[in-house]
Design a protein around this motif. Structure first.
Motif, PDB file in Angstrom:
ATOM      1  N   THR C 195       0.838  -1.211   0.000  1.00 21.33           N
ATOM      2  CA  THR C 195       0.000   0.000   0.000  1.00 21.33           C
ATOM      3  C   THR C 195       0.863   1.246   0.000  1.00 21.33           C
ATOM      4  OG1 THR C 195      -1.015  -1.335   1.743  1.00 21.33           O
ATOM      5  CG2 THR C 195      -2.206   0.618   1.049  1.00 21.33           C
TER       6      THR C 195
ATOM      7  N   TRP D  72     -17.297  -1.148 -12.828  1.00 27.29           N
ATOM      8  CA  TRP D  72     -16.303  -1.690 -13.773  1.00 27.29           C
ATOM      9  C   TRP D  72     -16.374  -0.908 -15.087  1.00 27.29           C
ATOM     10  CZ3 TRP D  72     -12.415  -4.798 -12.626  1.00 27.29           C
ATOM     11  CH2 TRP D  72     -12.501  -5.542 -11.436  1.00 27.29           C
ATOM     12  N   ALA D  75     -14.473   2.138 -14.658  1.00 27.67           N
ATOM     13  CA  ALA D  75     -13.025   1.898 -14.568  1.00 27.67           C
ATOM     14  C   ALA D  75     -12.456   1.704 -15.968  1.00 27.67           C
ATOM     15  CB  ALA D  75     -12.766   0.661 -13.714  1.00 27.67           C
ATOM     16  N   LEU D 164     -10.217   4.266 -10.968  1.00 30.91           N
ATOM     17  CA  LEU D 164      -9.313   3.129 -11.227  1.00 30.91           C
ATOM     18  C   LEU D 164      -8.894   2.486  -9.902  1.00 30.91           C
ATOM     19  CD1 LEU D 164      -8.578   2.304 -14.017  1.00 30.91           C
ATOM     20  CD2 LEU D 164      -6.371   3.399 -13.768  1.00 30.91           C
ATOM     21  N   VAL D 165      -8.483   3.331  -8.938  1.00 28.71           N
ATOM     22  CA  VAL D 165      -8.043   2.774  -7.650  1.00 28.71           C
ATOM     23  C   VAL D 165      -9.237   2.113  -6.961  1.00 28.71           C
ATOM     24  CG1 VAL D 165      -7.129   3.383  -5.395  1.00 28.71           C
ATOM     25  CG2 VAL D 165      -6.199   4.463  -7.427  1.00 28.71           C
ATOM     26  N   ILE D 168     -10.033  -1.460  -8.083  1.00 27.08           N
ATOM     27  CA  ILE D 168      -9.141  -2.508  -7.541  1.00 27.08           C
ATOM     28  C   ILE D 168      -9.603  -2.873  -6.135  1.00 27.08           C
ATOM     29  CG2 ILE D 168      -6.728  -2.982  -6.945  1.00 27.08           C
ATOM     30  CD1 ILE D 168      -6.022  -0.756  -9.006  1.00 27.08           C
ATOM     31  N   ASN D 169     -10.197  -1.896  -5.472  1.00 23.12           N
ATOM     32  CA  ASN D 169     -10.582  -2.092  -4.083  1.00 23.12           C
ATOM     33  C   ASN D 169     -11.842  -2.932  -3.931  1.00 23.12           C
ATOM     34  OD1 ASN D 169     -10.488  -1.658  -1.325  1.00 23.12           O
ATOM     35  ND2 ASN D 169      -9.702   0.377  -1.678  1.00 23.12           N
TER      36      ASN D 169
END
Lengths: 192, 53, 212, 234
Positions: C195, D72, D75, D164-165, D168-169
């Motif tokens: 991270t 999605w 993203a 985008l981040v 992923i989460n």
């Protein structure tokens, strides 16, 4: 050393300048003229790689050491001026702090925090970077503003010295004029 | 496979749905409302954007 | 790295402040419950997690503001220096001066409250790793809202800290029940490194965006 | 790859394509959605365990599916915007964010209302509801970030980065929430897993999923048209 191919820059729909083409060889001074808001600072920022132009390209030849000194003063208020000096120039500098102070007669008590330095004194501290490292290209945005006449002479002498050593210099200045090899006038958009 | 036929004979039975009707119908009505409000606000925005174009 | 540490050390308000706030919360929290009640221990864990979250936000709020506003980042980019390294060093400095003392204080208080009574070293490292994860996530938040007020950054970043809190909850349970706390610690350590690297890279990208 | 896509996704072409297909998509969407719901509500057989309250499934499952799918979708657009600098991507991201926010709210609403008869409380720490709630916060965050910047270019780029981040989460949140809730209490009747549902209930479910999808697509066309016009006008 650095050349620009039809550079143009647009902020939210109004184009500041467009179609600029020039090539800066080592050892010449570019003087950028233009009224306020005509994009002088943006041009300097584009050439130094901080912002991307809307159109056109900037090409650098070889590994170039460049420096951009703008209106903002990157001096830390909570440090003393000597600490700031070594922060800016790194530990092993050509001129140590006292030698630089005598050169540019910056007499400031050692323990005073730079928060209560005047604008001119802070500017002198930043300009120390020119004296300590040899740069290939310099981008100076209004370097003489806030400086007394005597310091302006010293800075001019140093710039001419660097010009002899083959550095390219981009300069924007309203009052002080330096005989620049090339004049870029952003209002009329020509390069002479 | 069980047959797909009309499960309820009276309107009143359909509404009650064995006392779960309140939950089922309220969700569907709220969804219908949210959909229509959403699409109306955006067509309204589209219209007054077109006027001043 | 040393210069960043030195710069942060000079600004005592920025590193001592979060530590003092953390200790105050730790001391003040039992006041709301009567001291002899049994659920002091179980409620301690949740207070610890929430105060770690809050401290991570306070210590990372405006971490880049100063260098952004006085033009140091611009000068750094023009000189060809890498923003990633600047962000990396800044965060490392804040880990050493803020996260580690807080982990220590957290451990001491959890021992005092009886929440942790075995494998202290593992607990200390675990809290430190969680601090790293939360700090890098909130640094990303403060990079997003560079001069727009921190609330904006927190909203967009808080959801990313949820998994970290769940992982930390599992870790605290494994500490008290002493089952598999070692591999949970390794998991925490691994995630903290990943991270930290990813989010400091993201911070440098977002700062570069703000500068344009 | 990029110049292959570019003629397809230039703003003007998208706008008249949008105007052309919008009425048909809207009509198809509403038709299938209502068909699926009516069959599900009135014609599908009663569930042995939950009685009639299971009929909310025809609403909750499509909403839950599309709340993830839209993230999605955003993203992919933000990836194409950041990497290939496609001009139209930011308006697609923004319009998808509006719709995703609404869909996730509906998923949460239907999930909690469904919880009342089955669990007796409207909020239950079930893994799916918690991760959907986190998703809802991420949508709201995306919207607030987008309109708090003056310079449109920075606003688009930062929104793209957060999308985008965020994407992923989502799997991470899902896995960790599942891991957390399975330890607390065994996953009780989980709302959205297609347990071996009888065919007669499955058909209306599939119809309503398709119907809601087409309807959301038509909403997307409308919202993206508004976003593009607004961007053009100022």
């Amino acid at each position: 050393m650095i050349s620009a191919h039809n550079l143009s820059y647009k902020i939210n729909k109004n184009t500041l300048f467009s179609g600029l083409n020039f090539d800066c060889k080592s050892g010449n001074i570019f003087q950028i003229l233009g009224s306020n808001g005509s994009g002088k600072t943006s041009l300097l920022k584009i050439l130094s790689g901080i912002t991307n132009p809307t159109k056109g390209m900037v090409t650098l030849k070889g590994s170039i050491r460049k420096l951009y000194l703008g209106h903002k003063i990157p001096i830390k208020d909570y440090l003393t001026s000597e600490q700031n000096y070594y922060l800016l120039n790194g530990k092993d500098t050509l001129k140590d702090y006292d030698a630089y102070c005598d050169l540019i007669n910056l007499n400031v008590p050692k323990s005073m925090l730079s928060a209560n330095l005047s604008f001119g004194q802070k500017k002198k501290l930043i300009l120390s970077k020119i004296f300590n490292q040899s740069y290939d290209i310099l981008f100076l945005d209004e370097p003489f503003v806030g400086l007394d006449a005597e310091t302006v002479m010293i800075i001019k002498k140093q710039i001419l010295e660097m010009k002899k050593k083959g550095a390219g210099i981009f300069l924007t200045s309203h009052q002080e004029t330096l005989e620049g090899d090339v004049l870029i006038d952003l209002d009329k958009g020509e390069i002479s | 496979m069980e047959k797909i036929i009309l499960q309820f004979h009276t309107l009143e039975e359909a509404l009650l749905m064995g006392d779960h009707g309140i939950y089922v119908w309220s969700t569907y009505i709220i969804t219908g409302l949210v959909f229509s409000i959403f699409s109306i606000t955006f067509s309204w925005k589209l219209r007054n954007l077109k006027e001043d174009e | 790295m040393i210069t960043e540490l030195f710069k942060l050390f000079q600004r005592t308000r920025d590193w001592l402040g979060p530590i003092l706030i953390f200790t105050m919360i730790m001391i003040a929290f039992p006041l709301s419950l009567n001291i002899y009640s049994a659920d002091l221990i179980s409620s301690f864990e949740s207070v610890l997690v929430i105060s770690l979250l809050m401290i991570a936000f306070i210590s990372c709020d405006g971490i880049f503001n100063e260098d952004f506003l006085d033009g140091s980042f611009e000068m750094l980019i023009s000189e060809g220096g890498s923003l990633f390294q600047a962000v990396f060093e800044k965060l490392c400095a804040s880990f050493v001066l803020i996260s580690f003392p807080i982990a220590l204080a957290g451990l001491l208080f959890s021992i005092a409250n009886g929440a942790i009574n075995q494998n202290y070293m593992i607990a200390l490292l675990g809290i430190f790793f969680v601090n790293i994860i939360l700090n890098s996530i909130f640094a990303f938040g403060s990079a997003i809202s560079l001069n727009k007020g921190a609330i904006l950054g927190v909203i967009s970043v808080l959801p990313f800290s949820m998994p970290a809190i769940i992982l930390f909850g599992r870790f605290l349970d494994s500490i008290s029940s002493n089952i598999s706390s070692i591999n949970l610690l390794q998991l925490l350590g691994g995630t903290s490194i990943i991270t930290f690297l990813i989010f400091s890279w993201l911070c440098s990208r977002i700062i570069k965006l703000h500068i344009e | 790859m990029k110049n292959l896509l570019l003629p397809l996704i230039s703003v003007k072409e998208y706008l008249n394509l949008n105007k052309m297909i919008y009425p048909y998509v809207l009509f198809l969407g509403i038709f299938f959605m209502l068909l699926g719901w009516i069959v599900g509500l009135l014609f599908a057989p009663i569930d042995a365990v939950q009685g009639h309250s299971y009929r909310i499934i025809y609403l909750h499952v499509p909403m839950a599916i599309y709340s993830q799918l839209i993230y999605w979708f955003m993203a992919i657009w933000s990836f194409s915007f950041l990497i290939w600098k496609i001009k139209i991507a930011p308006s697609m991201i923004l319009s998808a964010a509006y719709i995703g926010c609404m869909v996730t709210f509906l998923a949460l609403l239907s999930g909690s209302v469904w919880g009342i008869p089955t669990w007796g409380t409207w909020w239950q720490w079930d893994a799916r509801i918690t991760s959907t709630f986190i998703l809802f916060i991420m949508y709201l965050a995306l919207l607030t970030v987008n309109n708090s910047f003056q310079n449109t270019n920075t606003a688009d780029q930062i929104t793209a980065w957060i999308a985008l981040v965020g994407v992923i989460n989502i799997p991470i949140i899902k896995k960790s929430v599942d891991w957390w809730s399975t330890l607390h209490q065994p996953a009780s009747i989980s709302l959205t897993t297609e347990s071996s549902i009888d065919l007669s209930m499955l058909i209306p479910l599939l119809i309503s999923i398709i119907g809601v999808g087409i309807f959301l697509f038509s909403l997307g066309l409308k919202v993206s048209r508004w976003v593009i016009y607004r961007r053009e006008s100022d």
